[in-house]
Design a protein around this motif. Structure first.
Motif, PDB file in Angstrom:
ATOM      1  N   SER A 122      -4.778   4.672   1.972  1.00 60.21           N
ATOM      2  CA  SER A 122      -4.163   5.444   3.273  1.00 60.21           C
ATOM      3  C   SER A 122      -5.370   5.016   4.411  1.00 60.21           C
ATOM      4  O   SER A 122      -4.932   4.524   5.655  1.00 60.21           O
ATOM      5  CB  SER A 122      -4.513   6.980   3.299  1.00 60.21           C
ATOM      6  OG  SER A 122      -3.262   7.723   2.948  1.00 60.21           O
ATOM      7  N   LEU A 123      -6.636   5.134   4.433  1.00 54.92           N
ATOM      8  CA  LEU A 123      -7.605   3.847   5.303  1.00 54.92           C
ATOM      9  C   LEU A 123      -6.809   2.920   5.066  1.00 54.92           C
ATOM     10  O   LEU A 123      -7.180   2.077   6.080  1.00 54.92           O
ATOM     11  CB  LEU A 123      -8.901   4.370   4.369  1.00 54.92           C
ATOM     12  CG  LEU A 123      -9.683   5.664   4.429  1.00 54.92           C
ATOM     13  CD1 LEU A 123     -10.992   5.548   3.475  1.00 54.92           C
ATOM     14  CD2 LEU A 123     -10.033   6.477   4.837  1.00 54.92           C
ATOM     15  N   LEU A 165       1.062  -1.304   0.078  1.00 55.39           N
ATOM     16  CA  LEU A 165       0.279  -0.381   0.140  1.00 55.39           C
ATOM     17  C   LEU A 165       0.836   1.132   0.382  1.00 55.39           C
ATOM     18  O   LEU A 165       0.413   2.394  -0.708  1.00 55.39           O
ATOM     19  CB  LEU A 165      -1.214  -0.046   1.006  1.00 55.39           C
ATOM     20  CG  LEU A 165      -2.001  -1.287   1.276  1.00 55.39           C
ATOM     21  CD1 LEU A 165      -2.166  -1.172   2.451  1.00 55.39           C
ATOM     22  CD2 LEU A 165      -2.893  -0.904  -0.297  1.00 55.39           C
ATOM     23  N   LEU A 166       2.135   1.197   0.883  1.00 54.02           N
ATOM     24  CA  LEU A 166       2.694   2.290   0.498  1.00 54.02           C
ATOM     25  C   LEU A 166       3.235   2.489  -0.919  1.00 54.02           C
ATOM     26  O   LEU A 166       3.466   3.813  -1.657  1.00 54.02           O
ATOM     27  CB  LEU A 166       4.355   2.136   1.769  1.00 54.02           C
ATOM     28  CG  LEU A 166       4.033   1.977   3.591  1.00 54.02           C
ATOM     29  CD1 LEU A 166       4.952   2.098   3.912  1.00 54.02           C
ATOM     30  CD2 LEU A 166       2.992   3.603   3.872  1.00 54.02           C
ATOM     31  N   SER A 168       2.568   6.296  10.511  1.00 52.87           N
ATOM     32  CA  SER A 168       2.230   7.529  10.026  1.00 52.87           C
ATOM     33  C   SER A 168       3.716   7.367   9.732  1.00 52.87           C
ATOM     34  O   SER A 168       4.232   8.625   8.429  1.00 52.87           O
ATOM     35  CB  SER A 168       1.966   8.132  11.780  1.00 52.87           C
ATOM     36  OG  SER A 168       1.097   8.440  12.176  1.00 52.87           O
ATOM     37  N   TYR A 169       5.125   7.570  10.257  1.00 54.58           N
ATOM     38  CA  TYR A 169       6.399   7.215   9.760  1.00 54.58           C
ATOM     39  C   TYR A 169       6.492   6.897   8.514  1.00 54.58           C
ATOM     40  O   TYR A 169       7.077   7.691   7.976  1.00 54.58           O
ATOM     41  CB  TYR A 169       7.275   7.286  10.622  1.00 54.58           C
ATOM     42  CG  TYR A 169       8.392   7.578  10.103  1.00 54.58           C
ATOM     43  CD1 TYR A 169       9.594   8.583  10.755  1.00 54.58           C
ATOM     44  CD2 TYR A 169       9.671   6.291   9.523  1.00 54.58           C
ATOM     45  CE1 TYR A 169      10.753   9.215   9.782  1.00 54.58           C
ATOM     46  CE2 TYR A 169      10.902   5.992   8.758  1.00 54.58           C
ATOM     47  CZ  TYR A 169      11.380   7.187   8.979  1.00 54.58           C
ATOM     48  OH  TYR A 169      12.654   7.783   8.781  1.00 54.58           O
ATOM     49  N   LEU A 170       6.562   5.607   8.274  1.00 48.76           N
ATOM     50  CA  LEU A 170       6.654   5.266   7.081  1.00 48.76           C
ATOM     51  C   LEU A 170       5.707   5.948   5.882  1.00 48.76           C
ATOM     52  O   LEU A 170       6.166   6.170   4.863  1.00 48.76           O
ATOM     53  CB  LEU A 170       6.000   3.664   7.279  1.00 48.76           C
ATOM     54  CG  LEU A 170       6.801   2.910   8.406  1.00 48.76           C
ATOM     55  CD1 LEU A 170       6.388   1.601   7.905  1.00 48.76           C
ATOM     56  CD2 LEU A 170       8.554   3.086   7.438  1.00 48.76           C
ATOM     57  N   HIS A 171       4.469   5.729   6.517  1.00 48.53           N
ATOM     58  CA  HIS A 171       3.404   7.142   5.203  1.00 48.53           C
ATOM     59  C   HIS A 171       3.522   8.218   4.942  1.00 48.53           C
ATOM     60  O   HIS A 171       3.989   8.212   3.370  1.00 48.53           O
ATOM     61  CB  HIS A 171       2.028   7.173   5.651  1.00 48.53           C
ATOM     62  CG  HIS A 171       0.684   7.431   5.384  1.00 48.53           C
ATOM     63  ND1 HIS A 171       0.398   9.172   5.257  1.00 48.53           N
ATOM     64  CD2 HIS A 171      -0.038   6.604   4.005  1.00 48.53           C
ATOM     65  CE1 HIS A 171      -0.237   8.869   3.809  1.00 48.53           C
ATOM     66  NE2 HIS A 171      -1.071   7.691   3.526  1.00 48.53           N
ATOM     67  N   VAL A 172       4.262   9.095   5.883  1.00 49.41           N
ATOM     68  CA  VAL A 172       4.430  10.427   5.144  1.00 49.41           C
ATOM     69  C   VAL A 172       6.261  10.270   4.674  1.00 49.41           C
ATOM     70  O   VAL A 172       6.377  11.309   3.367  1.00 49.41           O
ATOM     71  CB  VAL A 172       4.565  11.340   6.652  1.00 49.41           C
ATOM     72  CG1 VAL A 172       5.230  12.399   6.808  1.00 49.41           C
ATOM     73  CG2 VAL A 172       3.132  11.407   7.283  1.00 49.41           C
ATOM     74  N   VAL A 173       7.158  10.273   4.833  1.00 47.48           N
ATOM     75  CA  VAL A 173       8.340   9.991   4.626  1.00 47.48           C
ATOM     76  C   VAL A 173       8.202   9.085   3.168  1.00 47.48           C
ATOM     77  O   VAL A 173       8.323   9.369   2.278  1.00 47.48           O
ATOM     78  CB  VAL A 173       9.074   9.059   5.339  1.00 47.48           C
ATOM     79  CG1 VAL A 173      10.672   8.958   4.916  1.00 47.48           C
ATOM     80  CG2 VAL A 173       9.296   9.884   6.285  1.00 47.48           C
ATOM     81  N   PHE A 174       7.905   7.395   2.992  1.00 50.97           N
ATOM     82  CA  PHE A 174       7.632   6.782   1.765  1.00 50.97           C
ATOM     83  C   PHE A 174       6.898   7.088   1.362  1.00 50.97           C
ATOM     84  O   PHE A 174       6.986   6.851  -0.500  1.00 50.97           O
ATOM     85  CB  PHE A 174       8.380   5.678   2.677  1.00 50.97           C
ATOM     86  CG  PHE A 174       9.478   5.182   3.133  1.00 50.97           C
ATOM     87  CD1 PHE A 174      10.858   5.056   1.895  1.00 50.97           C
ATOM     88  CD2 PHE A 174      10.093   5.175   4.487  1.00 50.97           C
ATOM     89  CE1 PHE A 174      12.079   5.280   2.668  1.00 50.97           C
ATOM     90  CE2 PHE A 174      10.726   5.179   5.382  1.00 50.97           C
ATOM     91  CZ  PHE A 174      11.844   5.151   4.823  1.00 50.97           C
TER      92      PHE A 174
END
Length: 351
Positions: free
Chosen positions: A71-72, A13-14, A113-119
């Protein structure tokens, strides 16, 4: 679904989220001037990229829909799996179930949140901004496929969004901006010179930008500063004027001192030809040898004056004020000097 499958889905998903973010910024950052030549050479990727740029709002709606779904799913699939895995080592602390659950939830939320925002967001966004042309060629095709697959949903969402935008009296645009205003171009040139990526030692680039802001009166020569000849001037007198001043063109004025046209040195040479050359040399130059000047207003843009002079094949133009009175004469040579710097008349002597 077991916990490790949830972790696997997190990375999948990322990756999808990164694709939609990168595609979104690539479509709005790429420039048509870089993509169109490739499309003209037959590149299918470039043609698809142009289609995406011409339907920017649909592509943005597709990207936003994809980002939202990813995201969901991350929050509903991956976060619970990480939460559950963290509860196992935290149980060894002897804390109560409520504390363990709260700590595991907080850690899982921070990690996701970290993985989603950064990567999932920042890395693809920065890559798309840094290499927009390459990014749009790579990402536009799959993005267009997704938009066609979910076309009814995306069109409906885009229609609703456009009507909401119009409520604020703003007309939505379908195509990504591909042009710059004059001020933006000037800023780009100035910034490029500061950063050392543009060498404008001659000032030609800066002059070209400033050229579009100037009016005819800014480059015209006032009547009082002109070297003029009366309409009764003879070829001999023109030859003496050439010997004295070195100019190849001279403004001809009437008895009142107002310009009626101009003559070129070659006109004198033509009159000096033939069996009656001696008689012609001391007779007033014929009216047919006097070229008329193009009339322009003082407030005419210099580039428009240049275009008018080129269409009329004239090297000189009469510059008139708001009352229609001639106040100056505009030379083609002076217009060119605004772009490339000093230009000397071919017949003018250096003093």
């Amino acid at each position: 679904m077991n916990d490790w499958a949830g972790i696997a889905w997190l990375f999948v998903l990322l990756l999808f989220n990164a694709f939609f973010v990168g595609a979104e910024f690539a479509v709005i950052s790429a420039r048509r001037s870089q993509i169109e030549p490739l499309a003209e050479k037959g590149s299918r990727a470039a043609k698809t990229a142009l289609y995406a740029m011409e339907h920017a709002t649909l592509m943005l709606a597709t990207s936003q829909l994809g980002i939202t779904i990813c995201s969901l799913l991350i929050l509903n699939v991956s976060e619970p799996a990480i939460h559950h895995l963290l509860e196992v080592p935290l149980a060894l602390t002897g804390w109560s179930e409520a504390v363990i659950g709260g700590v595991a939830f907080a850690l899982a939320l921070l990690l996701v949140s970290y993985l989603h925002v950064v990567f999932g967001e920042m890395v693809p966004k920065n890559l798309a901004f840094s290499l927009p042309d390459r990014a749009v060629l790579m990402l536009a095709t799959p993005l267009v496929w997704v938009s066609k697959l979910f076309h009814p949903v995306i069109v409906a969402l885009n229609w609703i969004a456009n009507h909401i935008v119009r409520l604020f009296r703003v007309e939505p645009k379908d195509e990504a901006a591909s042009t710059f205003t004059l001020d933006e171009v000037a800023t780009i040139v100035n910034q490029s010179r500061i950063e050392g990526v543009l060498d404008d030692a001659s000032g030609a680039v800066t002059a070209a930008v400033e050229f579009t802001e100037k009016k005819a009166k800014d480059a015209a020569v006032p009547l009082s500063a002109l070297v003029t000849l009366p309409d009764t001037t003879t070829p001999d007198e023109i030859e003496r004027a050439v010997a004295k001043h070195g100019f190849s063109r001279y403004v001809i004025v009437d008895a009142a001192g107002l310009p009626i046209g101009y003559v070129h040195l070659k006109d004198v040479l033509r009159e000096a030809e033939g069996p009656d050359a001696d008689a012609h040399a001391n007779a007033p130059i014929p009216a047919k040898r006097i070229h008329h000047m193009v009339p322009v207003s003082e407030t005419t843009d210099l580039e428009d004056a240049l275009a008018l002079m080129r269409r009329s094949s004239r090297h000189l133009a009469q510059v008139r004020d708001a009352r229609g009175e001639t106040t100056a004469v505009l030379f083609l040579e002076d217009i060119i000097e605004e772009l490339v710097g000093e230009v000397d008349d071919a017949t003018r002597r250096r003093r």
